[in-house]
Design a protein around this motif. Structure first.
Motif, short mmCIF file in Angstrom:
data_model
loop_
_atom_site.label_atom_id
_atom_site.label_comp_id
_atom_site.label_asym_id
_atom_site.label_seq_id
_atom_site.Cartn_x
_atom_site.Cartn_y
_atom_site.Cartn_z
N ALA A 1 11.80 0.28 6.57
CA ALA A 1 10.50 0.94 6.55
C ALA A 1 10.35 1.72 5.24
O ALA A 1 11.17 1.60 4.33
N TRP A 2 9.31 2.53 5.12
CA TRP A 2 9.13 3.32 3.89
C TRP A 2 8.36 4.60 4.19
O TRP A 2 7.32 4.57 4.85
N ASP A 3 8.89 5.73 3.68
CA ASP A 3 8.23 7.03 3.82
C ASP A 3 8.79 7.95 2.74
O ASP A 3 9.92 8.42 2.85
N ALA A 4 7.99 8.17 1.70
CA ALA A 4 8.39 9.11 0.64
C ALA A 4 7.21 9.99 0.27
O ALA A 4 6.95 10.27 -0.90
N MET A 5 6.49 10.44 1.29
CA MET A 5 5.25 11.18 1.06
C MET A 5 5.48 12.43 0.21
O MET A 5 4.72 12.71 -0.71
N ALA A 6 6.51 13.19 0.51
CA ALA A 6 6.74 14.44 -0.21
C ALA A 6 7.17 14.20 -1.65
O ALA A 6 6.72 14.90 -2.56
N GLU B 1 0.83 -1.20 0.00
CA GLU B 1 0.00 0.00 0.00
C GLU B 1 0.87 1.26 0.00
O GLU B 1 0.59 2.22 -0.72
N ALA B 2 1.93 1.25 0.80
CA ALA B 2 2.82 2.41 0.85
C ALA B 2 3.54 2.63 -0.47
O ALA B 2 3.92 3.75 -0.80
N SER B 3 3.74 1.55 -1.22
CA SER B 3 4.46 1.62 -2.49
C SER B 3 3.54 1.80 -3.69
O SER B 3 3.99 1.73 -4.84
N ALA B 4 2.26 2.03 -3.45
CA ALA B 4 1.25 2.01 -4.50
C ALA B 4 1.57 2.89 -5.72
O ALA B 4 1.29 2.49 -6.85
N PRO B 5 2.15 4.10 -5.57
CA PRO B 5 2.34 4.95 -6.75
C PRO B 5 3.26 4.34 -7.81
O PRO B 5 3.20 4.74 -8.97
N PHE B 6 4.12 3.41 -7.44
CA PHE B 6 5.06 2.87 -8.43
C PHE B 6 5.14 1.35 -8.44
O PHE B 6 5.95 0.78 -9.16
N ALA C 1 6.97 11.20 -3.52
CA ALA C 1 6.28 10.22 -4.35
C ALA C 1 4.83 10.01 -3.98
O ALA C 1 4.10 9.38 -4.73
N GLY C 2 4.40 10.49 -2.82
CA GLY C 2 3.05 10.20 -2.37
C GLY C 2 2.95 8.79 -1.82
O GLY C 2 3.93 8.20 -1.40
N GLY C 3 1.74 8.25 -1.85
CA GLY C 3 1.55 6.92 -1.28
C GLY C 3 1.37 7.00 0.22
O GLY C 3 1.24 8.08 0.80
N ALA C 4 1.38 5.85 0.85
CA ALA C 4 1.24 5.77 2.29
C ALA C 4 2.61 5.61 2.93
O ALA C 4 3.64 5.69 2.27
N VAL C 5 2.61 5.37 4.23
CA VAL C 5 3.85 5.20 4.98
C VAL C 5 3.84 3.83 5.64
O VAL C 5 2.82 3.44 6.24
N TYR C 6 4.92 3.10 5.51
CA TYR C 6 5.14 1.90 6.32
C TYR C 6 6.02 2.37 7.47
O TYR C 6 7.22 2.57 7.32
N GLY C 7 5.39 2.63 8.60
CA GLY C 7 6.03 3.40 9.66
C GLY C 7 7.07 2.65 10.46
O GLY C 7 7.15 1.42 10.46
N ASN C 8 7.84 3.41 11.17
CA ASN C 8 8.92 2.85 11.98
C ASN C 8 8.40 2.05 13.16
O ASN C 8 9.01 1.05 13.55
N ASP C 9 7.28 2.45 13.73
CA ASP C 9 6.69 1.67 14.81
C ASP C 9 6.27 0.28 14.30
O ASP C 9 6.48 -0.72 14.98
N ARG C 10 5.70 0.27 13.10
CA ARG C 10 5.31 -1.02 12.52
C ARG C 10 6.53 -1.88 12.24
O ARG C 10 6.51 -3.11 12.46
N LEU C 11 7.59 -1.27 11.74
CA LEU C 11 8.81 -2.03 11.47
C LEU C 11 9.39 -2.60 12.75
O LEU C 11 9.81 -3.77 12.80
N ALA C 12 9.42 -1.79 13.81
CA ALA C 12 9.94 -2.28 15.09
C ALA C 12 9.10 -3.45 15.61
O ALA C 12 9.64 -4.41 16.18
N ALA C 13 7.79 -3.38 15.39
CA ALA C 13 6.92 -4.48 15.81
C ALA C 13 7.21 -5.74 15.02
O ALA C 13 7.19 -6.86 15.57
N LEU C 14 7.49 -5.62 13.74
CA LEU C 14 7.87 -6.77 12.92
C LEU C 14 9.14 -7.41 13.45
O LEU C 14 9.22 -8.64 13.60
N CYS C 15 10.14 -6.59 13.75
CA CYS C 15 11.41 -7.12 14.26
C CYS C 15 11.20 -7.82 15.60
O CYS C 15 11.82 -8.87 15.87
#
Length: 302
Positions: free
Chosen positions: A57-62, A17-22, A64-78
């Motif tokens: 994680a992923w954050d390129a809102m400015a 979802e965060a990568s949706a634009p590309f 590329a747009g799209g959503a963010v795969y946030g750092n809290d979520r990444l820490a939870a995955l780890c």
């Protein structure tokens, strides 16, 4: 020793979802390898290949747009799969200003993530622009490494205007400037830096605080100058990465084994360099303990 994969995209539904634009263009290049998969499937991919992974994680809102795969979520995955994932690379949009600096501190100090990854072409910034120097100053003070995309990018490749992403933002001389002005900042240049591979080699040789990961390219396609120097002048400064899910760690490791590298080089490439450069001793010990606990518990996550 288990291999260490320093460049992993945890391609679950949130990441897609965060990568949706590309992601559509990326799928044209890599097929269904960029389809979403559950976190437990991703973790099992790395267990099967006996590899420890450093996810991103992923954050390129400015840019590329799209959503963010946030750092809290990444820490939870780890935390959910501690036998597989080492502390990951946080990502913070560089255009966030002061709130971005606060997020970097949160990611490193509170979440225990290892460092910060930047993708300048897609995030739309020139890393050596002094506007972004507070980022590098903070990371230097925190003692946290920066993973900075270098060279061309598959994101937007073949699209009209490359989706607006400027390859010049991935030129290795941006990294050279940052490394010179922040000599205590540990910088990893992500990918072989093509088409500026030889410039990247020069930067890594000249700047003691710059190393390279060779993710994102099949080993047989790595430019010859880098294959040469990674066995000589750069043998202690190059690290393995798969750029999963574009390539599986097992496939990439096998292909590297077939390259006929000089004795001892694959051990440095697969494990020793990352362990030293990224100061992973304690994290690896925790992952090994979690793996033993999982096996003792009949395969349940620790």
């Amino acid at each position: 020793m288990r291999a260490i994969d320093v460049h992993v995209h945890p391609m679950d539904e949130a990441y897609v979802e965060a990568s949706a634009p590309f992601v559509a263009a990326t799928r044209r290049m890599f097929g269904d390898r960029f389809d979403a998969r559950p976190d437990d499937v991703i973790a099992e991919d790395f267990r099967r290949d006996d590899t420890l992974a450093i996810p991103i994680a992923w954050d390129a809102m400015a840019g590329a747009g799209g959503a963010v795969y946030g750092n809290d979520r990444l820490a939870a995955l780890c935390a959910a799969y501690p036998d597989v994932f080492l502390p990951g690379w946080s990502v913070v949009d560089p255009w966030r200003g002061r709130s971005g600096l606060a997020e970097i501190e949160h990611a490193i100090r509170d979440l225990g993530l290892m460092g910060v990854k930047y993708q300048p072409p897609v995030q739309g910034f020139a890393p050596s622009d002094r506007h972004f120097y507070p980022i590098w100053d903070l990371l230097q003070d925190l003692g946290a490494p920066a993973l900075i995309h270098c060279g061309t990018t598959a994101i937007g490749s073949g699209e009209p205007g490359g989706l607006g992403f400027k390859l010049s933002h991935g030129h290795p001389m941006h990294i050279d400037s940052i490394a010179a002005d922040f000599p205590r900042l540990n910088i990893v240049a992500a990918h072989p830096g093509y088409p500026w591979t030889e410039e990247l080699i020069a930067v890594a040789i000249h700047k003691g605080n710059v190393s390279i990961d060779v993710s994102g390219w099949g080993p047989k396609y790595i430019p010859a100058p880098l294959k040469h120097d990674m066995q000589r002048r750069l043998q202690d400064k190059v690290m393995f990465g798969s750029d999963y899910p574009g390539w599986s760690p097992g496939q990439t490791l096998d292909e590297w084994e077939m390259q006929g590298l000089k004795p001892g080089i694959t051990d440095k490439l697969f494990h020793r360099n990352a362990r030293r450069i990224l100061a992973l001793d304690a994290a690896i010990e925790r992952a090994e303990a979690a793996g033993h606990a999982r096996e003792a518990g009949g395969g349940e996550a620790s």
